[in-house]
Motif scaffolding. Structure first.
Motif, PDB file in Angstrom:
ATOM      1  N   MET A   1       0.845  -1.194   0.000  1.00  0.00           N
ATOM      2  CA  MET A   1       0.000   0.000   0.000  1.00  0.00           C
ATOM      3  C   MET A   1       0.880   1.243   0.000  1.00  0.00           C
ATOM      4  N   ASP A   2       0.661   2.109  -0.965  1.00  0.00           N
ATOM      5  CA  ASP A   2       1.436   3.336  -1.095  1.00  0.00           C
ATOM      6  C   ASP A   2       0.675   4.467  -0.401  1.00  0.00           C
ATOM      7  N   LEU A   3       1.051   4.744   0.846  1.00  0.00           N
ATOM      8  CA  LEU A   3       0.328   5.748   1.622  1.00  0.00           C
ATOM      9  C   LEU A   3       0.459   7.144   1.032  1.00  0.00           C
ATOM     10  N   GLU A   4       1.557   7.405   0.346  1.00  0.00           N
ATOM     11  CA  GLU A   4       1.733   8.726  -0.253  1.00  0.00           C
ATOM     12  C   GLU A   4       0.656   9.008  -1.292  1.00  0.00           C
ATOM     13  N   LYS A   5       0.264   7.978  -2.031  1.00  0.00           N
ATOM     14  CA  LYS A   5      -0.747   8.142  -3.078  1.00  0.00           C
ATOM     15  C   LYS A   5      -2.166   7.900  -2.577  1.00  0.00           C
ATOM     16  N   THR A   6      -2.287   7.419  -1.349  1.00  0.00           N
ATOM     17  CA  THR A   6      -3.603   7.122  -0.776  1.00  0.00           C
ATOM     18  C   THR A   6      -4.193   8.391  -0.171  1.00  0.00           C
ATOM     19  N   VAL A   7      -5.372   8.792  -0.639  1.00  0.00           N
ATOM     20  CA  VAL A   7      -5.948  10.055  -0.173  1.00  0.00           C
ATOM     21  C   VAL A   7      -6.725   9.886   1.128  1.00  0.00           C
ATOM     22  N   ALA A   8      -7.180   8.652   1.408  1.00  0.00           N
ATOM     23  CA  ALA A   8      -7.957   8.423   2.628  1.00  0.00           C
ATOM     24  C   ALA A   8      -7.964   6.939   2.947  1.00  0.00           C
ATOM     25  N   ILE A   9      -8.226   6.622   4.218  1.00  0.00           N
ATOM     26  CA  ILE A   9      -8.406   5.241   4.661  1.00  0.00           C
ATOM     27  C   ILE A   9      -9.787   5.140   5.299  1.00  0.00           C
ATOM     28  N   ASP A  10     -10.654   4.397   4.662  1.00  0.00           N
ATOM     29  CA  ASP A  10     -12.022   4.184   5.147  1.00  0.00           C
ATOM     30  C   ASP A  10     -12.008   2.937   6.026  1.00  0.00           C
ATOM     31  N   VAL A  11     -12.254   3.115   7.322  1.00  0.00           N
ATOM     32  CA  VAL A  11     -12.145   1.982   8.253  1.00  0.00           C
ATOM     33  C   VAL A  11     -13.437   1.196   8.393  1.00  0.00           C
ATOM     34  N   HIS A  12     -14.469   1.530   7.580  1.00  0.00           N
ATOM     35  CA  HIS A  12     -15.765   0.886   7.797  1.00  0.00           C
ATOM     36  C   HIS A  12     -16.468   0.593   6.470  1.00  0.00           C
ATOM     37  N   VAL A  13     -16.121  -0.561   5.877  1.00  0.00           N
ATOM     38  CA  VAL A  13     -16.706  -0.975   4.598  1.00  0.00           C
ATOM     39  C   VAL A  13     -17.220  -2.404   4.730  1.00  0.00           C
ATOM     40  N   CYS A  62     -10.850  -0.856   5.143  1.00  0.00           N
ATOM     41  CA  CYS A  62     -10.999  -2.082   5.924  1.00  0.00           C
ATOM     42  C   CYS A  62     -12.290  -2.762   5.484  1.00  0.00           C
ATOM     43  N   LEU A  63     -12.208  -4.031   5.146  1.00  0.00           N
ATOM     44  CA  LEU A  63     -13.351  -4.776   4.618  1.00  0.00           C
ATOM     45  C   LEU A  63     -13.728  -5.897   5.575  1.00  0.00           C
ATOM     46  N   PHE A  64     -15.026  -6.005   5.866  1.00  0.00           N
ATOM     47  CA  PHE A  64     -15.488  -7.056   6.783  1.00  0.00           C
ATOM     48  C   PHE A  64     -16.952  -7.385   6.530  1.00  0.00           C
ATOM     49  N   GLU A  80     -12.678 -16.198   5.525  1.00  0.00           N
ATOM     50  CA  GLU A  80     -11.563 -16.623   4.680  1.00  0.00           C
ATOM     51  C   GLU A  80     -11.711 -16.076   3.261  1.00  0.00           C
ATOM     52  N   GLU A  81     -12.936 -16.031   2.776  1.00  0.00           N
ATOM     53  CA  GLU A  81     -13.172 -15.492   1.433  1.00  0.00           C
ATOM     54  C   GLU A  81     -12.778 -14.020   1.364  1.00  0.00           C
ATOM     55  N   ILE A  82     -13.179 -13.267   2.374  1.00  0.00           N
ATOM     56  CA  ILE A  82     -12.842 -11.846   2.424  1.00  0.00           C
ATOM     57  C   ILE A  82     -11.336 -11.654   2.533  1.00  0.00           C
ATOM     58  N   ALA A  83     -10.697 -12.421   3.408  1.00  0.00           N
ATOM     59  CA  ALA A  83      -9.253 -12.275   3.614  1.00  0.00           C
ATOM     60  C   ALA A  83      -8.470 -12.620   2.349  1.00  0.00           C
ATOM     61  N   ASP A  84      -8.872 -13.691   1.668  1.00  0.00           N
ATOM     62  CA  ASP A  84      -8.163 -14.076   0.444  1.00  0.00           C
ATOM     63  C   ASP A  84      -8.256 -12.974  -0.605  1.00  0.00           C
ATOM     64  N   VAL A  92      -5.040  -1.823  -1.669  1.00  0.00           N
ATOM     65  CA  VAL A  92      -6.158  -0.986  -1.198  1.00  0.00           C
ATOM     66  C   VAL A  92      -6.963  -1.611  -0.058  1.00  0.00           C
ATOM     67  N   VAL A  93      -6.874  -2.923   0.152  1.00  0.00           N
ATOM     68  CA  VAL A  93      -7.777  -3.592   1.105  1.00  0.00           C
ATOM     69  C   VAL A  93      -7.031  -4.083   2.335  1.00  0.00           C
ATOM     70  N   ILE A  94      -7.625  -3.830   3.502  1.00  0.00           N
ATOM     71  CA  ILE A  94      -7.120  -4.319   4.785  1.00  0.00           C
ATOM     72  C   ILE A  94      -8.163  -5.286   5.328  1.00  0.00           C
ATOM     73  N   PRO A  95      -7.830  -6.579   5.470  1.00  0.00           N
ATOM     74  CA  PRO A  95      -8.840  -7.563   5.868  1.00  0.00           C
ATOM     75  C   PRO A  95      -9.152  -7.539   7.365  1.00  0.00           C
ATOM     76  N   PHE A  96     -10.438  -7.401   7.665  1.00  0.00           N
ATOM     77  CA  PHE A  96     -10.945  -7.580   9.020  1.00  0.00           C
ATOM     78  C   PHE A  96     -11.855  -8.807   9.020  1.00  0.00           C
TER      79      PHE A  96
END
Length: 290
Positions: A1-13, A62-64, A80-84, A92-96
């Motif tokens: 993940m390139d934080l410099e190019k990332t404009v925002a982190i949505d923690v609730h998806v 963050c996806l859950f 497991e499906e979400i994490a994979d 772009v995706v952080i698995p929860f």
């Protein structure tokens, strides 16, 4: 993940459509009600469509799912499906993960497996949908695993669009969304960073008090357009809790770009917006050193 190019982190998806399984009919009636409440499209995007959308927005997220199999009898999307899928799109995706607290020690075994073998980075609990007081000791084995690995946990708080308008609220009990119910476990598990999701209405001041009191309690601002936020949310975000506020949308019910546009007009100070949109979450999620 390139934080410099990332404009925002949505923690609730939310992940609401499995890649392999049909929509569960029990969840379907809740999706119907939530769509009416939020005035959002009934058709839910697939996880890949969600990923593609966020990538175009230059946002990470963050996806859950929400596991309420014991609480409501609704079949969940497999963690497991979400994490994979998340690991295949780690730019772009952080698995929860989500585990119904009623699963107790078996849930703790699942949590450990998801962390060690699937790279899960946090957990999501929805006490009203899971029909469980978050402080119920049945959940402690799961919390113990989360604490062992020092991962964050998101807890739904406040009113719930899920069940709104259904007879009896679809069986969902709003009392379990009271933020103060999380206070005891935040004290008992100081190695977990607790994220209180949403402005927590009608208990907004409880969340603010907890975030002021405990170093390991944060607030995500999802589930409401900022134009409807209680005024004390803006006031504390601009002052004492500027480092504790996190951007969250509640996608697909609220679009992140629409949330950000509304946030620009409600009085957040320019100097606190970078923290809310990205920097606070980047530190909390361990993407940068705190």
């Amino acid at each position: 993940m390139d934080l410099e190019k990332t404009v925002a982190i949505d923690v609730h998806v939310h992940a609401e459509v499995s890649c392999t399984d049909p929509e569960d009919p029990v969840m379907g009636k809740f999706f119907d009600a939530a769509s009416a409440y939020f005035k959002a499209p009934r058709q839910r995007p697939t996880m890949q469509e969600t990923i593609d959308y966020y990538r175009k927005q230059n946002m990470a997220f963050c996806l859950f799912t929400v596991d309420c199999e014991a609480g409501l009898g609704a079949k969940r999307i497999r963690n497991e499906e979400i994490a994979d899928l998340a690991n295949a799109n780690s730019d772009v995706v952080i698995p929860f993960a989500s585990i119904d607290p009623h699963k107790g020690k078996m849930g703790a075994r699942e949590a450990r497996d998801l962390i060690e073998n699937y790279g899960v980075k946090g957990f999501k609990f929805h006490p009203p949908m899971q029909n469980c007081d978050p402080g119920d000791r049945i959940a402690y084995p799961i919390y113990e695993v989360i604490a062992e690995y020092g991962l964050p946990a998101i807890f739904h708080t406040g009113h719930s669009g899920m069940g709104t308008g259904l007879r009896g609220g679809g069986g969902v009990k709003l009392k379990y969304g009271q933020p103060m119910l999380v206070d005891e476990i935040a004290a008992d598990f100081p190695d977990i960073d607790f994220i209180l999701a949403h402005p927590s209405w009608p208990w907004t001041d409880e969340s603010l008090s907890m975030a002021l009191h405990k170093a390991n309690v944060y607030i995500d601002l999802s589930g409401w357009s900022p134009k409807y936020f209680p005024e004390q949310i803006i006031r504390y975000a601009n002052t004492q809790l500027s480092h504790k506020m996190l951007f969250g949308s509640d996608f697909p019910l609220i679009r992140p770009d629409a949330w950000i546009e509304a946030a620009k007009k409600v009085g957040f100070r320019d100097e606190v917006m970078p923290g809310i949109l990205k920097d606070n979450a980047a530190k909390l999620l361990g993407l940068v050193k705190a």
